[in-house]
Design a protein around this motif. Structure first.
Motif, PDB file in Angstrom:
ATOM      1  N   UNK C 124       0.785  -1.231   0.000  1.00  0.00           N
ATOM      2  CA  UNK C 124       0.000   0.000   0.000  1.00  0.00           C
ATOM      3  C   UNK C 124       0.815   1.278   0.000  1.00  0.00           C
ATOM      4  N   UNK C 125       2.148   1.175  -0.197  1.00  0.00           N
ATOM      5  CA  UNK C 125       2.958   2.389  -0.264  1.00  0.00           C
ATOM      6  C   UNK C 125       2.645   3.168  -1.543  1.00  0.00           C
ATOM      7  N   UNK C 126       2.740   4.492  -1.445  1.00  0.00           N
ATOM      8  CA  UNK C 126       2.634   5.296  -2.661  1.00  0.00           C
ATOM      9  C   UNK C 126       3.998   5.288  -3.347  1.00  0.00           C
ATOM     10  N   UNK C 127       4.033   5.712  -4.620  1.00  0.00           N
ATOM     11  CA  UNK C 127       5.281   5.745  -5.381  1.00  0.00           C
ATOM     12  C   UNK C 127       6.332   6.590  -4.664  1.00  0.00           C
ATOM     13  N   UNK C 128       5.881   7.732  -4.140  1.00  0.00           N
ATOM     14  CA  UNK C 128       6.805   8.628  -3.470  1.00  0.00           C
ATOM     15  C   UNK C 128       7.379   7.980  -2.202  1.00  0.00           C
ATOM     16  N   UNK C 129       6.500   7.333  -1.439  1.00  0.00           N
ATOM     17  CA  UNK C 129       6.959   6.666  -0.216  1.00  0.00           C
ATOM     18  C   UNK C 129       7.957   5.561  -0.552  1.00  0.00           C
ATOM     19  N   UNK C 130       7.683   4.848  -1.637  1.00  0.00           N
ATOM     20  CA  UNK C 130       8.587   3.770  -2.030  1.00  0.00           C
ATOM     21  C   UNK C 130       9.952   4.341  -2.364  1.00  0.00           C
ATOM     22  N   UNK C 131       9.952   5.471  -3.068  1.00  0.00           N
ATOM     23  CA  UNK C 131      11.227   6.058  -3.455  1.00  0.00           C
ATOM     24  C   UNK C 131      12.044   6.449  -2.225  1.00  0.00           C
ATOM     25  N   UNK C 132      11.413   7.158  -1.281  1.00  0.00           N
ATOM     26  CA  UNK C 132      12.190   7.640  -0.137  1.00  0.00           C
ATOM     27  C   UNK C 132      12.504   6.547   0.878  1.00  0.00           C
ATOM     28  N   UNK C 133      11.576   5.597   1.067  1.00  0.00           N
ATOM     29  CA  UNK C 133      11.785   4.607   2.125  1.00  0.00           C
ATOM     30  C   UNK C 133      12.460   3.333   1.664  1.00  0.00           C
ATOM     31  N   UNK C 134      12.287   2.989   0.404  1.00  0.00           N
ATOM     32  CA  UNK C 134      12.781   1.693  -0.065  1.00  0.00           C
ATOM     33  C   UNK C 134      13.934   1.839  -1.057  1.00  0.00           C
ATOM     34  N   UNK C 135      13.727   2.630  -2.110  1.00  0.00           N
ATOM     35  CA  UNK C 135      14.730   2.677  -3.181  1.00  0.00           C
ATOM     36  C   UNK C 135      15.948   3.505  -2.796  1.00  0.00           C
ATOM     37  N   UNK C 136      15.695   4.731  -2.339  1.00  0.00           N
ATOM     38  CA  UNK C 136      16.809   5.645  -2.091  1.00  0.00           C
ATOM     39  C   UNK C 136      17.832   5.091  -1.094  1.00  0.00           C
ATOM     40  N   UNK C 137      17.382   4.585   0.084  1.00  0.00           N
ATOM     41  CA  UNK C 137      18.385   4.080   1.027  1.00  0.00           C
ATOM     42  C   UNK C 137      19.237   2.956   0.440  1.00  0.00           C
ATOM     43  N   UNK C 138      18.624   2.082  -0.337  1.00  0.00           N
ATOM     44  CA  UNK C 138      19.389   0.984  -0.940  1.00  0.00           C
ATOM     45  C   UNK C 138      20.309   1.502  -2.037  1.00  0.00           C
ATOM     46  N   UNK C 139      19.820   2.480  -2.802  1.00  0.00           N
ATOM     47  CA  UNK C 139      20.626   3.038  -3.886  1.00  0.00           C
ATOM     48  C   UNK C 139      21.858   3.737  -3.333  1.00  0.00           C
ATOM     49  N   UNK C 140      21.685   4.452  -2.220  1.00  0.00           N
ATOM     50  CA  UNK C 140      22.808   5.161  -1.613  1.00  0.00           C
ATOM     51  C   UNK C 140      23.886   4.157  -1.221  1.00  0.00           C
ATOM     52  N   UNK C 141      23.460   3.060  -0.579  1.00  0.00           N
ATOM     53  CA  UNK C 141      24.428   2.076  -0.120  1.00  0.00           C
ATOM     54  C   UNK C 141      25.148   1.420  -1.295  1.00  0.00           C
ATOM     55  N   UNK C 142      24.409   1.042  -2.338  1.00  0.00           N
ATOM     56  CA  UNK C 142      25.095   0.358  -3.427  1.00  0.00           C
ATOM     57  C   UNK C 142      25.851   1.332  -4.328  1.00  0.00           C
ATOM     58  N   UNK C 143      25.536   2.636  -4.241  1.00  0.00           N
ATOM     59  CA  UNK C 143      26.233   3.605  -5.064  1.00  0.00           C
ATOM     60  C   UNK C 143      27.492   4.170  -4.414  1.00  0.00           C
ATOM     61  N   UNK C 144      27.629   3.985  -3.094  1.00  0.00           N
ATOM     62  CA  UNK C 144      28.733   4.619  -2.367  1.00  0.00           C
ATOM     63  C   UNK C 144      30.125   4.253  -2.894  1.00  0.00           C
ATOM     64  N   UNK C 145      30.436   2.977  -3.139  1.00  0.00           N
ATOM     65  CA  UNK C 145      31.790   2.680  -3.621  1.00  0.00           C
ATOM     66  C   UNK C 145      32.149   3.452  -4.893  1.00  0.00           C
ATOM     67  N   UNK C 146      31.207   3.511  -5.833  1.00  0.00           N
ATOM     68  CA  UNK C 146      31.477   4.229  -7.081  1.00  0.00           C
ATOM     69  C   UNK C 146      31.641   5.723  -6.810  1.00  0.00           C
ATOM     70  N   UNK C 147      30.830   6.272  -5.907  1.00  0.00           N
ATOM     71  CA  UNK C 147      30.934   7.696  -5.592  1.00  0.00           C
ATOM     72  C   UNK C 147      32.294   7.997  -4.959  1.00  0.00           C
ATOM     73  N   UNK C 148      32.745   7.144  -4.045  1.00  0.00           N
ATOM     74  CA  UNK C 148      34.038   7.383  -3.401  1.00  0.00           C
ATOM     75  C   UNK C 148      35.175   7.255  -4.412  1.00  0.00           C
ATOM     76  N   UNK C 149      35.076   6.274  -5.299  1.00  0.00           N
ATOM     77  CA  UNK C 149      36.092   6.145  -6.348  1.00  0.00           C
ATOM     78  C   UNK C 149      36.149   7.428  -7.172  1.00  0.00           C
ATOM     79  N   UNK C 150      34.988   8.016  -7.449  1.00  0.00           N
ATOM     80  CA  UNK C 150      34.951   9.273  -8.192  1.00  0.00           C
ATOM     81  C   UNK C 150      35.565  10.418  -7.395  1.00  0.00           C
ATOM     82  N   UNK C 151      35.318  10.444  -6.077  1.00  0.00           N
ATOM     83  CA  UNK C 151      35.888  11.504  -5.240  1.00  0.00           C
ATOM     84  C   UNK C 151      37.408  11.449  -5.306  1.00  0.00           C
ATOM     85  N   UNK C 152      37.971  10.227  -5.207  1.00  0.00           N
ATOM     86  CA  UNK C 152      39.426  10.075  -5.276  1.00  0.00           C
ATOM     87  C   UNK C 152      39.939  10.560  -6.635  1.00  0.00           C
ATOM     88  N   UNK C 153      39.242  10.115  -7.673  1.00  0.00           N
ATOM     89  CA  UNK C 153      39.607  10.526  -9.029  1.00  0.00           C
ATOM     90  C   UNK C 153      39.594  12.051  -9.163  1.00  0.00           C
TER      91      UNK C 153
END
Lengths: 228, 244, 219
Positions: C124-153
């Motif tokens: 029963x989540x709305x699209x917006x709730x899904x984005x903030x509660x489900x997708x974004x937190x997981x995306x941040x975690x799986x995106x962090x290594x690439x982001x840090x590699x970019x920071x070093x670069x």
């Protein structure tokens, strides 16, 4: 239209041999990157295979090597080899030799890391099931492991080429006359007649680099999709 | 008595492929309907149409006299009445077990945290997992994750529960612990629509069996009738495929 | 090795170090901003904007920072856009980094399986709730290594700032070598300051990457 071209400083390109000179400058950069790429791939494969052996001594050395490459800007490495070697070792390293040394040192590390990554990403079961089929170690590598490794490696290795090409733009900083340097010379020579040349020339160089790298990027992405 | 869920002349296409053709079904309150059929017969797609995960091309899905598919602007609200459990559990990996269970009550139903946590713990206790409440999904076995997924659906107080091959991804020794939970829910009188490949379980839990093939309902009936003497040739062949 | 020379140059390097860090991190902040906005545009397939972001990413990923800086610093003033060297450094690094960050963040977003969205929808989540509660937190975690590699670069890329006369570490080293010929000392200090700047970030990156790869959520 023609006044637009002039006011944007693109007119310089059509004067004399300017455009050809720019392309020749690009060729200098591309040549350095091509040689470095070939050397890096060969050395990188050897080092990467050594690294995947998991011998403690090799591990320590390769960790240090990779970390140096990971945190030292190529520009700093260029300065160390070009200015430092001359001073400390009394060697007279030419700018071109210095760039080849630095880019190969850097590229080999990147390539080795990719090779190691691809090798260890092949699951143990692939070796085991090959042995179970009665293959020898050599056959296993030849028919099972290497083909899979290459499929994973190829797009990443090709991507390394574009990074190499982009990095060679740094060689102007140690005095090699490549496309940026040629560009500066043209701007300087036409300062009076085309005061806006800087815009046209640097926009052109921007585009030239893009045209050199983009197709390779696309190829790399295409192969990556195919391998997945 | 009026059925709680009604499906009328449902059609669903994936481009040129007719996934579901003229499917009709009524589910009474407290009834357990089990759908069986060969892989690719459309049974999972049918379940997904029931809570609007798939937009249907023709026909109606009616829950409590309200059309919920096609196109209901309040589908989000209506979905709270339909609990669904998936084959791949799909717990939220970044949340603990307790957080997984109470996320929807807090965010969707705006319930009080203390109240939701209390109920979550009771439900987890019931499936034997209250001691795992502070662990993360990856620390649990498949069977345990699936039991949590059931609890996560239950806490929303759904009027009807949909189970989509909930044991298909599990190791054999874990199938039982999940099916026992589903069976106990059936005994409680919950309304459920279950898609499964476990024939013995289907026989034990169902009030009614629906046999689907090629996107259509081929046969339906009481479990003992269906399993002992199926009426159609296709059902017979399907059941034979489970014997050695 | 001349200790006197080192102590004499040291303050100059400290000054350059802070300038490099300041401009470097401002550029990285800008690149993250561009990355987040760009990734959202691509993820939600916003019409027109998606095309613009795609063109931008291709252009800046396939050209060297040095060329970008030259164009911004020397080229743009000719069409009336004069930008100071500091700002040029921040903008150049931000634009280059942004094109990498868009990719890193977008792939983090698309790494979250569709079934996560579906199970949240069925709760029963709305699209917006899904984005903030489900997708974004997981995306941040799986995106962090690439982001840090970019920071070093990107921190490494700051070394080309000297080309537009920013008084960064590289500029200082080059300047001092040209003036006093204490090449060894000047290069040593240069290496030292880059280690101070990058080793902590690199170590943090390895640490986080290990944690995500082996532990992911929890311990």
């Amino acid at each position: 239209m023609s006044s637009f071209i002039t006011s944007m400083g693109f007119d310089v390109l059509f004067k004399g041999t300017n455009m050809i000179r720019l392309l020749q400058g690009l060729l200098v950069a591309l040549k350095i990157s091509l040689i470095s790429v070939v050397l890096s791939i060969v050395l990188g494969i050897i080092i990467g295979m050594l690294m995947s052996l998991k011998k403690p001594v090799i591990n320590v050395i390769s960790r240090i090597y990779l970390e140096i490459v990971r945190i030292m800007p190529q520009m700093v490495l260029l300065f160390i080899v070009y200015f430092g070697a001359t001073k400390a070792l009394g060697l007279n390293v030419s700018a071109t030799a210095a760039s080849l040394i630095v880019f190969t040192f850097w590229g080999s590390a990147e390539m080795a890391d990719l090779v190691r990554g691809s090798l260890i990403s092949i699951p143990v079961i692939q070796y085991e099931s090959s042995y179970a089929l009665g293959m020898t170690k050599l056959q296993t590598y030849l028919y099972v492991i290497i083909p899979q490794t290459v499929r994973r490696l190829l797009p990443l290795a090709i991507n390394l080429i574009t990074r190499m090409i982009k990095t060679t733009s740094l060689v102007m900083m140690i005095g090699i006359v490549e496309v940026l340097k040629v560009g500066q010379q043209i701007i300087e020579a036409n300062r009076k007649t085309s005061p806006n040349a800087a815009f046209g020339i640097f926009a052109t160089i921007f585009l030239l680099y893009f045209l050199a790298c983009w197709p390779i990027s696309l190829l790399s992405r295409y192969l990556e999709k195919k391998a997945a | 008595m009026d059925p709680i869920l009604k499906v009328e002349h449902l059609h669903k296409n994936f481009e040129d492929f007719k996934a579901l053709e003229d499917v009709n079904l009524s589910v009474q309150k407290g009834e357990v309907v089990v759908i069986v059929g060969p892989s690719g017969c459309g049974k999972s797609t049918f379940l997904r149409c029931l809570n609007g995960l798939e937009e249907i091309d023709d026909g109606k899905v009616i829950l409590d006299d309200k059309v919920i598919n096609p196109g209901n602007a309040n589908i989000t609200k209506e979905r709270q009445k339909i609990g669904m459990v998936f084959q791949s559990y799909d717990l939220f990996p970044h949340k603990t077990i307790l957080q997984n269970v109470i996320l929807a009550p807090l965010k969707v139903q705006k319930r009080d945290k203390e109240d939701a946590s209390k109920e979550a713990l009771e439900l987890l206790e019931r499936v034997g997992l209250s001691n795992k409440k502070d662990q993360y999904p990856r620390q649990l076995s498949g069977g345990q994750k699936q039991r949590v997924a059931i609890v996560r659906a239950l806490i929303m107080h759904p009027e009807i529960l949909l189970f989509d091959e909930v044991t298909a991804a599990l190791d054999p020794e874990m199938v039982r612990e999940v099916l026992e939970v589903v069976l106990s829910l059936a005994k409680e009188g919950r309304t459920m629509v279950i898609v499964t490949h476990e024939m013995a379980f289907a026989k034990a839990v169902a009030d009614r069996i629906i046999f689907m093939d090629g996107g259509r309902i081929i046969e339906e009936g009481k479990p003992e009738e269906f399993f002992e003497k199926p009426k159609t040739e296709r059902a017979m062949r399907f059941l034979e495929s489970f014997e050695y | 090795m001349d200790a006197g020379a080192i102590s004499q140059y040291f303050p100059l390097y400290v000054e350059a170090f802070f300038l490099t860090i300041k401009i470097g991190w401002m550029g990285i902040a800008l690149s993250l901003l561009i990355g987040v906005v760009g990734a959202f545009v691509l993820h939600f397939k916003v019409p027109v904007l998606s095309v613009i972001i795609n063109v931008y990413v291709e252009l800046f990923r396939n050209t060297p920072l040095l060329v970008q800086l030259f164009f911004i610093y020397f080229g743009l003033p000719k069409v009336g856009l004069v930008i100071s060297a500091d700002k040029c450094g921040v903008i150049g690094l931000g634009l280059l980094g942004g094109s990498y960050m868009v990719e890193a963040i977008r792939s983090g977003l698309s790494a979250v399986p569709v079934s996560q969205t579906e199970s949240a929808l069925s709760l029963g989540f709305t699209k917006r709730q899904i984005f903030t509660n489900v997708i974004l937190p997981q995306a941040v975690i799986s995106g962090i290594p690439a982001v840090i590699a970019n920071v070093i670069f990107l921190l490494k890329e700051t070394s080309v700032f000297s080309a537009i006369s920013l008084m960064d570490l590289m500029f200082t080293a080059k300047d001092l070598i040209g003036l006093y010929y204490d090449t060894t000392e000047c290069l040593l200090l240069l290496v030292l300051f880059y280690i101070v700047m990058l080793l902590p970030v690199s170590a943090l990156g390895s640490f986080i990457e290990k944690k995500i790869r082996f532990g992911s959520y929890g311990d």
